[in-house]
Design a protein around this motif. Structure first.
Motif, PDB file in Angstrom:
ATOM      1  N   TYR A  42       0.801  -1.226   0.000  1.00 48.65           N
ATOM      2  CA  TYR A  42       0.000   0.000   0.000  1.00 48.65           C
ATOM      3  C   TYR A  42       0.835   1.277   0.000  1.00 48.65           C
ATOM      4  N   GLY A  43       2.125   1.154  -0.217  1.00 47.82           N
ATOM      5  CA  GLY A  43       2.973   2.341  -0.268  1.00 47.82           C
ATOM      6  C   GLY A  43       2.961   3.090   1.053  1.00 47.82           C
ATOM      7  N   TYR A  44       2.720   4.385   0.979  1.00 48.12           N
ATOM      8  CA  TYR A  44       2.718   5.221   2.183  1.00 48.12           C
ATOM      9  C   TYR A  44       1.318   5.344   2.797  1.00 48.12           C
ATOM     10  N   GLY A  45       0.355   4.555   2.275  1.00 47.99           N
ATOM     11  CA  GLY A  45      -1.045   4.696   2.656  1.00 47.99           C
ATOM     12  C   GLY A  45      -1.355   4.401   4.109  1.00 47.99           C
ATOM     13  N   LEU A  46      -0.493   3.630   4.789  1.00 47.39           N
ATOM     14  CA  LEU A  46      -0.770   3.252   6.175  1.00 47.39           C
ATOM     15  C   LEU A  46       0.050   4.041   7.191  1.00 47.39           C
ATOM     16  N   LEU A  47       0.745   5.084   6.722  1.00 47.94           N
ATOM     17  CA  LEU A  47       1.555   5.882   7.645  1.00 47.94           C
ATOM     18  C   LEU A  47       0.699   6.628   8.657  1.00 47.94           C
ATOM     19  N   PHE A  48      -0.472   7.094   8.257  1.00 47.45           N
ATOM     20  CA  PHE A  48      -1.359   7.800   9.194  1.00 47.45           C
ATOM     21  C   PHE A  48      -1.828   6.854  10.292  1.00 47.45           C
ATOM     22  N   ILE A 163      16.581   5.983   4.941  1.00 43.57           N
ATOM     23  CA  ILE A 163      17.198   7.203   4.388  1.00 43.57           C
ATOM     24  C   ILE A 163      17.956   6.873   3.099  1.00 43.57           C
ATOM     25  N   MET A 164      18.590   5.703   3.056  1.00 44.14           N
ATOM     26  CA  MET A 164      19.379   5.309   1.882  1.00 44.14           C
ATOM     27  C   MET A 164      18.546   5.197   0.608  1.00 44.14           C
ATOM     28  N   VAL A 165      17.278   4.821   0.735  1.00 41.71           N
ATOM     29  CA  VAL A 165      16.454   4.643  -0.475  1.00 41.71           C
ATOM     30  C   VAL A 165      15.967   5.976  -1.044  1.00 41.71           C
ATOM     31  N   ASN A 166      16.205   7.066  -0.307  1.00 39.77           N
ATOM     32  CA  ASN A 166      15.889   8.423  -0.779  1.00 39.77           C
ATOM     33  C   ASN A 166      14.436   8.554  -1.253  1.00 39.77           C
ATOM     34  N   PRO A 167      13.476   8.396  -0.330  1.00 35.06           N
ATOM     35  CA  PRO A 167      12.052   8.472  -0.711  1.00 35.06           C
ATOM     36  C   PRO A 167      11.625   9.912  -1.003  1.00 35.06           C
ATOM     37  N   PRO A 168      10.476  10.109  -1.643  1.00 32.56           N
ATOM     38  CA  PRO A 168       9.941  11.460  -1.876  1.00 32.56           C
ATOM     39  C   PRO A 168       9.365  12.017  -0.575  1.00 32.56           C
ATOM     40  N   TRP A 169      10.149  12.753   0.185  1.00 35.47           N
ATOM     41  CA  TRP A 169       9.784  13.143   1.538  1.00 35.47           C
ATOM     42  C   TRP A 169       8.501  13.970   1.597  1.00 35.47           C
ATOM     43  N   GLN A 170       8.235  14.770   0.574  1.00 36.20           N
ATOM     44  CA  GLN A 170       7.012  15.572   0.577  1.00 36.20           C
ATOM     45  C   GLN A 170       5.775  14.671   0.548  1.00 36.20           C
ATOM     46  N   THR A 171       5.842  13.621  -0.261  1.00 39.47           N
ATOM     47  CA  THR A 171       4.740  12.651  -0.330  1.00 39.47           C
ATOM     48  C   THR A 171       4.604  11.890   0.989  1.00 39.47           C
ATOM     49  N   VAL A 172       5.743  11.553   1.583  1.00 42.05           N
ATOM     50  CA  VAL A 172       5.755  10.824   2.849  1.00 42.05           C
ATOM     51  C   VAL A 172       5.085  11.635   3.956  1.00 42.05           C
ATOM     52  N   VAL A 173       5.460  12.909   4.070  1.00 37.89           N
ATOM     53  CA  VAL A 173       4.886  13.777   5.105  1.00 37.89           C
ATOM     54  C   VAL A 173       3.388  13.950   4.895  1.00 37.89           C
ATOM     55  N   ALA A 174       2.965  14.122   3.639  1.00 35.71           N
ATOM     56  CA  ALA A 174       1.539  14.273   3.346  1.00 35.71           C
ATOM     57  C   ALA A 174       0.759  13.030   3.752  1.00 35.71           C
ATOM     58  N   ALA A 175       1.327  11.836   3.509  1.00 31.46           N
ATOM     59  CA  ALA A 175       0.654  10.584   3.861  1.00 31.46           C
ATOM     60  C   ALA A 175       0.521  10.425   5.370  1.00 31.46           C
ATOM     61  N   MET A 176       1.430  11.016   6.127  1.00 36.61           N
ATOM     62  CA  MET A 176       1.366  10.912   7.587  1.00 36.61           C
ATOM     63  C   MET A 176       0.205  11.691   8.179  1.00 36.61           C
ATOM     64  N   VAL A 177      -0.152  12.800   7.563  1.00 38.26           N
ATOM     65  CA  VAL A 177      -1.171  13.691   8.151  1.00 38.26           C
ATOM     66  C   VAL A 177      -2.526  13.584   7.473  1.00 38.26           C
ATOM     67  N   VAL A 178      -2.591  12.946   6.298  1.00 39.65           N
ATOM     68  CA  VAL A 178      -3.864  12.799   5.579  1.00 39.65           C
ATOM     69  C   VAL A 178      -4.314  11.346   5.674  1.00 39.65           C
ATOM     70  N   PRO A 179      -5.442  11.056   6.333  1.00 40.34           N
ATOM     71  CA  PRO A 179      -5.903   9.673   6.496  1.00 40.34           C
ATOM     72  C   PRO A 179      -6.194   9.012   5.146  1.00 40.34           C
ATOM     73  N   THR A 180      -5.839   7.744   5.027  1.00 45.68           N
ATOM     74  CA  THR A 180      -6.151   6.942   3.840  1.00 45.68           C
ATOM     75  C   THR A 180      -7.029   5.783   4.267  1.00 45.68           C
ATOM     76  N   PHE A 181      -8.121   5.555   3.543  1.00 42.67           N
ATOM     77  CA  PHE A 181      -9.021   4.458   3.889  1.00 42.67           C
ATOM     78  C   PHE A 181      -9.495   3.757   2.630  1.00 42.67           C
ATOM     79  N   SER A 182      -9.637   2.449   2.716  1.00 43.13           N
ATOM     80  CA  SER A 182     -10.176   1.654   1.617  1.00 43.13           C
ATOM     81  C   SER A 182     -11.138   0.632   2.187  1.00 43.13           C
ATOM     82  N   PRO A 183     -12.293   0.436   1.551  1.00 46.27           N
ATOM     83  CA  PRO A 183     -13.239  -0.575   2.033  1.00 46.27           C
ATOM     84  C   PRO A 183     -12.788  -1.992   1.725  1.00 46.27           C
TER      85      PRO A 183
END
Length: 423
Positions: A42-48, A163-183
């Protein structure tokens, strides 16, 4: 540095241990596998959800540690005295079965981490089991805790790998604060898995027992509270970087995994050999730490519930049941991992279901005890803190029911979502 600051720092260092060790041990072999699978699928979808579960962990651990410091007794001891022997027996029986299954998965993690480097499990598992058993039998609490701290340091390898994989930090931070839900039922199971591997029943028993064993009282509890909060923060941090590392490499390349070994092997061509080695090293440290702590948690809880002598600093002859039970769990778990036909996946699935059944009543007991003026005096839960604790408890109960429904009848949750218009 002034004398007052030095005194406070000394007290903080003396109190540190139970919260940090318990929180780090929550990120065991099963936890690492769950976080890695969550990032890969699910990528960064479960960070929240990871962020919310970290807050819930801090609340649960704080309640357990405070109760131990104020009452001077373990959780199973209080359950027996406040709610009767039957409830204590039920909790101990289920905890024993669940912890045995989870300890098997820890030795499986040890075997997996060595197999990545070409070492057979028939060598690594017996050697590790013997080392774990010998250190606890021969060392006192202070020395054992230093070993636990050393193993906690190995978790930092996940931070470096992330840190070594150099992720897109802006996307990561957004995923932390914006809830993701799937039925989707699989997403629900993964979400519950992330929460369930962060907040464990055994963790609540262990942190309270270790606070009592260390002699921490209400007078110096402020330092233990800080210990708990630091431990919870680092638990969330490690889980965060595991999800980030696999999301930035495996998810974007559409590579699914089922085990931590799959994650380590798949990382190598995508993030380099050193990232894969760091992931494997972290798996070894996590599995070793949990293999120490889980049997101890079980021995503490069972001995507390039935009035037997317990404690790492005790001699074997004064606490034979405590050390005997600890030894049996280590021996049986290590032997089960070496069985050629054993399905470790089935062991972990069964353990997850049992933990799911046990966690809600344990949380209810914890909140009720911490809210008792008779037991806690001025250290009882405040009204707002009690409300937050009950909110998390009820949420976990609902999620646990959905999890059990999904395991027993996979189509039930999807039908429920359809009836609610969520799919």
């Amino acid at each position: 540095m002034s004398k007052r600051i030095r005194t406070k720092l000394t007290l903080l260092l003396a109190a540190m241990g139970p919260g940090i060790v318990t929180a780090f041990a929550d990120n065991d072999a099963g936890g690492i596998t769950t976080y890695a699978a969550a990032g890969a699928k699910y990528g960064y979808g479960l960070l929240f959800i990871m962020l919310v579960s970290t807050v819930a962990l801090a609340i649960a651990q704080e309640i357990s540690a405070r109760t131990g410091a104020v009452t001077g007794r373990g959780l199973s001891d209080l359950i027996r005295e406040e709610y009767g022997v039957k409830w204590a027996f039920f909790a101990m029986l289920v905890l024993l079965v669940a912890n045995l299954g989870t300890t098997v998965s820890e030795f499986s993690g040890i075997a997996t981490s060595f197999e990545i480097f070409g070492v057979s499990k028939y060598l690594s598992v017996p050697a590790s089991a013997l080392l774990i058993w010998w250190l606890v039998i021969k060392a006192d609490y202070a020395k054992t805790e230093k070993i636990f701290f050393m193993l906690c340091v190995t978790f930092l390898s996940y931070v470096v790998a992330g840190i070594m994989v150099n992720p897109p930090w802006q996307t990561v931070v957004a995923a932390m604060v914006v809830p993701t839900f799937s039925p989707d039922a699989e997403f629900l199971l993964m979400a519950v898995g992330v929460i369930g591997t962060t907040i464990t029943p055994w963790g609540q028993f262990y942190v309270q027992a270790s606070v009592v064993d260390k002699g921490i009282t209400a007078k110096n509890y402020a330092y233990t509270r800080l210990d708990v909060l630091i431990g919870s923060f680092f638990t969330g941090l490690i889980a965060f970087f595991i999800i980030v590392a696999t999301a930035a490499t495996l998810y974007v390349n559409n590579i699914s995994i089922e085990t931590a070994k799959d994650a380590a092997v798949a990382l190598e061509p995508l993030a380099g050999r050193y990232a894969a080695m760091l992931f494997s090293f972290g798996l070894f440290g996590a599995s070793m730490l949990a293999a120490f702590v889980l049997p101890l948690s079980t021995a503490y809880a069972v001995c507390e519930a039935f009035g037997f002598e317990r404690g790492i600093s005790k001699e074997y002859k004064t606490a034979p049941v405590f050390f005997g039970l600890y030894s049996v769990i280590i021996f049986v778990s290590a032997c089960l991992v070496l069985l050629p036909g054993l399905s470790l996946y089935r062991v972990m699935l069964t353990t997850q279901v049992i933990n799911g059944v046990l966690l809600p009543p344990i949380l209810i007991f914890m909140v009720l005890i911490a809210g008792s003026k008779r037991l806690m005096g001025e250290y009882t839960n405040s009204r707002w803190y009690n409300a937050i604790a009950w909110l998390f408890t009820i949420t976990l109960i609902v999620l646990t029911i959905l999890l059990l429904a999904s395991v027993v009848a996979p189509g039930m949750v999807e039908q429920l979502f359809k009836l609610l218009g969520l799919s």
